[in-house]
Scaffold this motif. Sequence first.
Motif, PDB file in Angstrom:
ATOM      1  N   LYS A 143      35.842  14.367 -27.668  1.00  0.00           N
ATOM      2  CA  LYS A 143      34.651  14.245 -28.505  1.00  0.00           C
ATOM      3  C   LYS A 143      34.658  12.922 -29.267  1.00  0.00           C
ATOM      4  CE  LYS A 143      34.626  16.637 -32.231  1.00  0.00           C
ATOM      5  NZ  LYS A 143      34.570  17.682 -33.249  1.00  0.00           N
ATOM      6  N   ASP A 144      35.820  12.533 -29.807  1.00  0.00           N
ATOM      7  CA  ASP A 144      35.918  11.263 -30.534  1.00  0.00           C
ATOM      8  C   ASP A 144      35.666  10.073 -29.624  1.00  0.00           C
ATOM      9  OD1 ASP A 144      36.430  12.582 -32.882  1.00  0.00           O
ATOM     10  OD2 ASP A 144      38.620  12.313 -32.780  1.00  0.00           O
ATOM     11  N   ASN A 145      36.233  10.093 -28.422  1.00  0.00           N
ATOM     12  CA  ASN A 145      36.005   9.006 -27.472  1.00  0.00           C
ATOM     13  C   ASN A 145      34.542   8.940 -27.046  1.00  0.00           C
ATOM     14  OD1 ASN A 145      38.651   8.159 -27.497  1.00  0.00           O
ATOM     15  ND2 ASN A 145      39.239   9.430 -25.748  1.00  0.00           N
ATOM     16  N   GLU A 146      33.956  10.105 -26.805  1.00  0.00           N
ATOM     17  CA  GLU A 146      32.541  10.143 -26.416  1.00  0.00           C
ATOM     18  C   GLU A 146      31.655   9.605 -27.539  1.00  0.00           C
ATOM     19  OE1 GLU A 146      29.107  13.334 -25.038  1.00  0.00           O
ATOM     20  OE2 GLU A 146      31.123  14.042 -25.469  1.00  0.00           O
ATOM     21  N   GLN A 147      31.984   9.950 -28.777  1.00  0.00           N
ATOM     22  CA  GLN A 147      31.195   9.485 -29.904  1.00  0.00           C
ATOM     23  C   GLN A 147      31.320   7.966 -30.070  1.00  0.00           C
ATOM     24  OE1 GLN A 147      32.090  11.486 -33.575  1.00  0.00           O
ATOM     25  NE2 GLN A 147      30.058  11.100 -34.389  1.00  0.00           N
ATOM     26  N   ASP A 148      32.511   7.412 -29.868  1.00  0.00           N
ATOM     27  CA  ASP A 148      32.696   5.960 -29.935  1.00  0.00           C
ATOM     28  C   ASP A 148      31.867   5.255 -28.859  1.00  0.00           C
ATOM     29  OD1 ASP A 148      34.414   6.252 -32.070  1.00  0.00           O
ATOM     30  OD2 ASP A 148      36.245   6.048 -30.852  1.00  0.00           O
TER      31      ASP A 148
ATOM     32  N   PRO B 289      33.844  21.903 -30.294  1.00  0.00           N
ATOM     33  CA  PRO B 289      35.073  21.957 -31.085  1.00  0.00           C
ATOM     34  C   PRO B 289      36.330  22.162 -30.254  1.00  0.00           C
ATOM     35  CG  PRO B 289      33.795  23.966 -31.378  1.00  0.00           C
ATOM     36  CD  PRO B 289      32.970  23.026 -30.549  1.00  0.00           C
ATOM     37  N   LEU B 290      36.209  22.514 -28.987  1.00  0.00           N
ATOM     38  CA  LEU B 290      37.388  22.755 -28.140  1.00  0.00           C
ATOM     39  C   LEU B 290      37.955  21.466 -27.549  1.00  0.00           C
ATOM     40  CD1 LEU B 290      36.128  25.945 -26.272  1.00  0.00           C
ATOM     41  CD2 LEU B 290      37.591  25.805 -28.309  1.00  0.00           C
ATOM     42  N   THR B 291      37.180  20.399 -27.565  1.00  0.00           N
ATOM     43  CA  THR B 291      37.637  19.121 -26.992  1.00  0.00           C
ATOM     44  C   THR B 291      37.544  18.038 -28.058  1.00  0.00           C
ATOM     45  OG1 THR B 291      35.423  18.709 -26.180  1.00  0.00           O
ATOM     46  CG2 THR B 291      36.966  19.743 -24.633  1.00  0.00           C
ATOM     47  N   ALA B 292      38.427  18.101 -29.042  1.00  0.00           N
ATOM     48  CA  ALA B 292      38.355  17.184 -30.182  1.00  0.00           C
ATOM     49  C   ALA B 292      38.622  15.742 -29.775  1.00  0.00           C
ATOM     50  CB  ALA B 292      39.336  17.620 -31.264  1.00  0.00           C
TER      51      ALA B 292
END
Length: 183
Positions: free
Chosen positions: A136-141, A130-133
């Motif tokens: 996190k989104d780029n990694e999930q993509d 949760p500290l790197t929102a």
Amino acid sequence: MRHPILAALLSVAVLVTAGCGFSLRGTTSVPQSLQTLIMEGGDPYGPMSRAVRGQLRQSGVTIVNDNTRKDLPILRLGTEGASQETVSIFQTGTTAEYQIAMTISAQIVIPNEGVYRISAKTFRSFFDNPLTALAKDNEQDMLYQEMREQLAQQLVRKLATVQTTGKDQSDDEAQLEGAVPAQ
């Protein structure tokens, strides 16, 4: 004296890998009857369609864009599904890690033979920090794109399992391959 022994060992290694059916990754042997096909799907320019199209081209398959032809096999991509399940949680009770499952189904319609259904499924773990929102989104993509590539590879590999009667082969060749000869 050293070079003949090295050459012999290298020759043995090449013969062993060639004899066991070894092939380079990414080069799938697609049956001759499926070397030219029509590809259909919900979104022809979507990420899954592009991944499958890329894998087919890498395997030497010609994709025809003429939907009026009735003599070619058709690969119909189904819907892509994704689900997330919680694998672990932080002490605060929020989700720490997800397991993402992605599936795709497809049909191969072969003229005068029938419909063959194939599907693929892949799993990945995703750590939810949760500290790197933004990261996190780029990694999930990136993770979803890798999963699509893996699903596309699985679908193309499963094309090799589709048994056709091989109407373009002679009866002797069809019998040698274990297929039903054309009548």
